[in-house]
Every structure is written in structure tokens, then in C-alpha cells.
Design an enzyme around this catalytic site. Structure first.
Site, mmCIF file in Angstrom:
data_model
loop_
_atom_site.group_PDB
_atom_site.id
_atom_site.type_symbol
_atom_site.label_atom_id
_atom_site.label_comp_id
_atom_site.label_asym_id
_atom_site.label_seq_id
_atom_site.Cartn_x
_atom_site.Cartn_y
_atom_site.Cartn_z
ATOM 1 N N HIS A 122 73.220 29.265 -109.009
ATOM 2 C CA HIS A 122 74.299 30.179 -108.644
ATOM 3 C C HIS A 122 75.476 29.988 -109.588
ATOM 4 O O HIS A 122 76.169 28.969 -109.519
ATOM 5 C CB HIS A 122 74.772 29.913 -107.221
ATOM 6 N N ARG A 147 71.675 33.407 -110.844
ATOM 7 C CA ARG A 147 72.339 34.450 -110.064
ATOM 8 C C ARG A 147 73.798 34.509 -110.485
ATOM 9 O O ARG A 147 74.460 33.473 -110.566
ATOM 10 C CB ARG A 147 72.242 34.159 -108.566
ATOM 11 N N TYR A 159 82.306 37.305 -101.742
ATOM 12 C CA TYR A 159 81.122 36.503 -101.430
ATOM 13 C C TYR A 159 80.512 35.927 -102.714
ATOM 14 O O TYR A 159 80.346 36.617 -103.720
ATOM 15 C CB TYR A 159 80.057 37.343 -100.712
ATOM 16 N N ASP A 210 73.573 39.372 -106.038
ATOM 17 C CA ASP A 210 73.495 39.566 -104.590
ATOM 18 C C ASP A 210 74.625 40.485 -104.145
ATOM 19 O O ASP A 210 75.801 40.131 -104.241
ATOM 20 C CB ASP A 210 73.616 38.208 -103.894
ATOM 21 N N HIS A 212 74.806 41.450 -101.023
ATOM 22 C CA HIS A 212 75.067 40.883 -99.699
ATOM 23 C C HIS A 212 75.290 41.939 -98.616
ATOM 24 O O HIS A 212 76.208 41.847 -97.806
ATOM 25 C CB HIS A 212 76.248 39.914 -99.742
ATOM 26 N N GLU A 236 69.794 41.844 -105.047
ATOM 27 C CA GLU A 236 69.483 41.287 -103.728
ATOM 28 C C GLU A 236 70.308 41.935 -102.621
ATOM 29 O O GLU A 236 71.503 42.195 -102.796
ATOM 30 C CB GLU A 236 69.756 39.782 -103.771
ATOM 31 N N GLU A 262 66.315 37.407 -96.410
ATOM 32 C CA GLU A 262 66.713 36.090 -95.933
ATOM 33 C C GLU A 262 67.101 36.092 -94.459
ATOM 34 O O GLU A 262 67.053 35.045 -93.808
ATOM 35 C CB GLU A 262 67.850 35.523 -96.779
ATOM 36 N N ARG A 283 62.397 37.759 -99.479
ATOM 37 C CA ARG A 283 63.163 36.523 -99.527
ATOM 38 C C ARG A 283 63.151 35.746 -98.208
ATOM 39 O O ARG A 283 64.031 34.918 -97.956
ATOM 40 C CB ARG A 283 64.610 36.814 -99.960
ATOM 41 N N HIS A 312 64.875 32.374 -99.845
ATOM 42 C CA HIS A 312 66.233 31.877 -99.666
ATOM 43 C C HIS A 312 66.213 30.354 -99.742
ATOM 44 O O HIS A 312 65.315 29.710 -99.215
ATOM 45 C CB HIS A 312 66.719 32.348 -98.291
ATOM 46 N N ASP A 316 72.702 26.029 -96.781
ATOM 47 C CA ASP A 316 72.690 26.135 -95.320
ATOM 48 C C ASP A 316 71.311 25.840 -94.756
ATOM 49 O O ASP A 316 71.109 25.908 -93.541
ATOM 50 C CB ASP A 316 73.183 27.508 -94.851
ATOM 51 N N GLU A 339 65.204 30.193 -104.764
ATOM 52 C CA GLU A 339 66.629 29.873 -104.829
ATOM 53 C C GLU A 339 66.816 28.362 -104.676
ATOM 54 O O GLU A 339 66.144 27.719 -103.876
ATOM 55 C CB GLU A 339 67.369 30.607 -103.713
ATOM 56 N N TRP A 402 79.709 41.717 -94.133
ATOM 57 C CA TRP A 402 80.202 40.662 -95.014
ATOM 58 C C TRP A 402 79.190 40.396 -96.123
ATOM 59 O O TRP A 402 79.560 40.201 -97.260
ATOM 60 C CB TRP A 402 80.422 39.379 -94.202
#
Length: 402
Positions: A122, A147, A159, A210, A212, A236, A262, A283, A312, A316, A339, A402
């Protein structure tokens, strides 16, 4: 062999994780990830109150039967909490089976289909110069795919773009923070960002972006078309996927490859997208899509329709989930990308593991099972800390994805 205990372990070595540890009467055990970002305690309660009591006395070797038992037996099927809980059980049982067999899990899935797992990092920046510097950092480490997320002038936060020198972590406050969004500003800046990155790094580096879930289908189509000169590997989550026909409209207007999934929890969430060939990468991930057993079903369906995997793999998800993903990635025929966001030293210490990064590839551990564990004593030193994901509002105050 029978299951005699199942522990739900909640820990926060920098961020929250939920782990399920299944223990048998022989002392053999397996571990599974049960982390659902911002809703960790909901899964922990579901496991403790509803799943763990049903596991005691079961044969841990019956992985498929246990999956069906937990999925069909609850009556209230699907959903992220239920499927994350099922994933924790399933992953722990695969880990246990590998340990009992004396084999790494990928061998139980059919063995290697490749030598290593291509991962992407990222890169982000709040200025054009900072972004190019960050991309070059990943290239220097040997990454073959990156990414790219960029700040949008006029918006205080976007984001995927962290503060300089800090790892990006959106779940930062107990109550969701509110961010501001402007689609027109975003659509103006992103093509110029990729023109700069492609000019600097040439055609060989795989580039991803992404969106998002923040665009409408026609906005996503416009973005995809504007990015075609820069040959992205994928765009994405261009739109919220509840209306899957939206991807049909995007397909009519751009050849930029599309990736999504994801937040999907079952094969039924992505069946139309896959069988209608409306996406290029799926994903879904181990922990949110019902574990190794169900993720393999999704990827097997995708393989029939020329759709590749792109699981994904942000921070997290715990190292247990990443380890499980690597075993699946190594075995399936239609692997695309994985990822990869390295965890913090504190997280790595709580979850000792044998997977490693080398030359642009991640390699799973060769030890029996998943090759990852949890240090329960160390985990207990990091108590749960409430943290929620942000919400978005347009400049006029309207709530937005978001």
C-alpha cells in the site's frame, strides 16, 4: 479424538483481534482468526455463547460436516458475524488437521500450484512527491505490485492515505469519526496521479487502486475509462456491491479490470458477479467468508469463469488469517494477487509465525498446520480497546459510503 475446549481470546497489540483456539483430548490444538473490524466483540460473543458449547465433544476431523452444522444449524444464515465465527472454527480445524497429519495445510489442499505468492503493498502520499517516494520504497523492497492511494486537494482526509511516517489505520476512535467526501474532486485527481506513477516506474510494475465503494456505476465507468492508458491491474470496489447489475454498466464502458469482495461473506454474494463475468478478481478472504472450506468453494467457482483471486489482507486481519490465505493462495489454480500489509512488531510477537516475504513473494510456513500460533500470556497484556471505522459525508452533510 474429540474437542474438549475452545477458547475465545480477545487482544489488542496495537489493534483488536479475536482468536479461537480449539483443543482436543490429545492436547493437539488449532487456531483460527475471528476478527471483524469494529465489531470484534459481536463475534466473540457469538462464539462464546452459541458456537463453543456446540463444539465440545465433536470430532475435529469432520471439517466439512462441522461447517455445514454451523451454517445450516443456526437457521439464521450468512452475515458477517455468523460467517466470521464459522471461519474461525473452520480455520482452526484445518490448522489442527495439518498438525495431526504432519503436513502444512497447502499440502492438504492439493500441494503447490506456484513457488510463491505475489503480494501487493500500500503506497500513499499527501503530495505527488511523497506518493512517488512511497511507491519507490515498495519497489526497492522487491514488490511487483503496488496499490496507489493519493490525497485529494480540498479534502482533509481520504481513505487509504495515512499521516507521513505512520501506518494507516482507519479504526481509530471508540465512536466513528466523520470524514468529508467530494466525488468531483476525486475523479479529477486520480488519473493525473496514475499518469505520474506510470511515467516514473514504467509498464512492468502492477498498479492497483481502491475506490472503496464510493462511486455510482456511471462515475466508476468514467474513472475506469480515464485510467485505461495506465493499465491498472485492477480498480477495486468501485461501487457498493448490493446492486450487482451496476457492474454490468461499468463493464459496458471500460476495460479496466474490476475487483470486489472483501465485504462478501458467502459464495452467494458473488455468484452473479462471477458467473456473468462482471469482475476480474474476487477479493473474499478466509476470515469473513466462512474459512478455508468456503473460500475454496468461491475460488473454484471463479476459476470456471476466468476470475482470479485477490484476497483482502489488511492489518485488520490477524497473522492467523494471513497464514491461512497463503496456504490457499499457494494451492489454487486461479490465484491472482494477495494483499499484504505487514503487522506491527507487537502483533507479530503475539502471533508468532513462519511465513516470510522474499523477492516480492510471500511464502507460507513449512511446519505442520498453518505455521502460526498465539502467545496467550502475551496477548493478555493487551486488553481490548474500542475502535470504530469512520463514516463519510458529502460536503452538504449527506451521509455517503466511506
Amino acid at each position: 479424538m474429540r474437542i474438549v475446549e475452545a477458547r475465545v481470546i480477545v487482544t489488542c497489540p496495537g489493534r483488536n483481534f479475536v482468536t479461537l483456539k480449539i483443543i482436543t483430548d490429545t492436547g493437539a490444538y488449532g487456531v483460527g482468526d475471528a476478527t471483524l473490524n469494529g465489531r470484534e466483540l459481536a463475534v466473540a460473543a457469538y462464539l462464546r455463547d452459541h458456537v463453543v458449547p456446540a463444539l465440545i465433544g465433536r470430532d475435529p476431523a469432520r471439517i466439512e460436516d462441522t461447517w455445514q452444522y454451523l451454517y445450516k444449524g443456526s437457521y439464521w444464515r450468512r452475515g458477517p458475524v455468523t460467517m466470521t465465527a464459522i471461519a474461525a472454527v473452520d480455520t482452526a480445524l484445518w490448522d489442527l488437521k495439518g498438525k495431526v497429519a504432519g503436513l502444512p495445510v497447502y499440502q492438504l489442499l492439493g500441494g503447490r500450484s506456484r513457488d510463491g505468492v505475489t503480494v501487493y503493498g500500500h503506497a500513499s502520499g499527501d503530495t505527488a512527491e511523497a506518493l512517488l517516494t512511497d511507491v519507490s520504497r515498495f519497489v526497492a523492497q522487491g514488490y511487483r505490485a503496488v496499490r496507489v492511494q493519493a490525497a485529494v486537494p480540498g479534502l482533509p482526509s481520504v481513505y487509504g492515505v495515512g499521516k507521513p511516517g505512520e501506518t494507516y489505520e482507519p479504526a481509530s476512535s471508540a465512536v466513528p469519526s466523520e470524514e468529508v467526501w467530494d466525488t468531483a474532486l476525486y475523479l479529477d485527481v486520480v488519473p493525473r496521479v496514475f499518469a505520474d506513477v506510470r511515467a516514473e516506474f514504467g509498464p512492468a510494475l502492477k498498479l492497483l487502486h481502491d475506490a472503496h465503494h464510493r462511486l455510482t456505476p456511471i462515475e466508476a465507468a468514467r474513472l475506469g475509462r480515464s485510467l485505461e492508458p495506465y493499465a491498472l491491474t485492477w480498480l477495486e470496489d468501485p461501487v457498493p456491491a448490493e446492486l450487482q447489475d451496476g457492474f454490468r454498466l461499468i463493464r459496458q464502458h471500460t476495460t479496466t479490470p474490476l475487483a470486489v469482495g472483501e465485504v462478501f461473506t458467502t459464495v452467494w454474494d458473488c455468484q452473479q458477479l462471477i458467473t456473468s463475468q462482471l469482475i476480474d478478481y474476487i477479493r473474499t478472504t478466509v476470515v469473513h467468508a466462512g474459512g478455508i472450506t468456503h473460500l475454496r468453494r468461491i475460488f473454484d467457482l471463479a476459476a470456471l469463469y476466468h476470475v482470479r483471486s485477490g484476497s483482502h489482507g489488511a492489518t485488520d486481519l490477524s497473522p492467523i488469517c494471513l497464514a491461512a490465505a497463503l496456504h490457499v493462495d499457494l494451492a489454487i489454480p486461479n490465484f491472482g494477487l494477495q494483499e499484504y500489509m505487514p503487522h506491527s512488531p507487537e502483533t507479530d510477537a503475539v502471533f508468532p509465525h513462519g511465513y516470510h516475504f522474499e523477492g516480492g513473494y510471500l511464502h507460507p510456513s513449512e511446519t505442520p498446520g498453518l505455521g502460526v500460533d498465539i502467545d496467550e500470556e502475551l496477548a493478555a497484556r493487551y486488553p481490548y480497546r474500542p475502535a470504530s471505522l469512520p463514516v463519510n459525508r458529502l460536503t452538504d452533510g449527506t451521509l455517503h459510503s466511506w
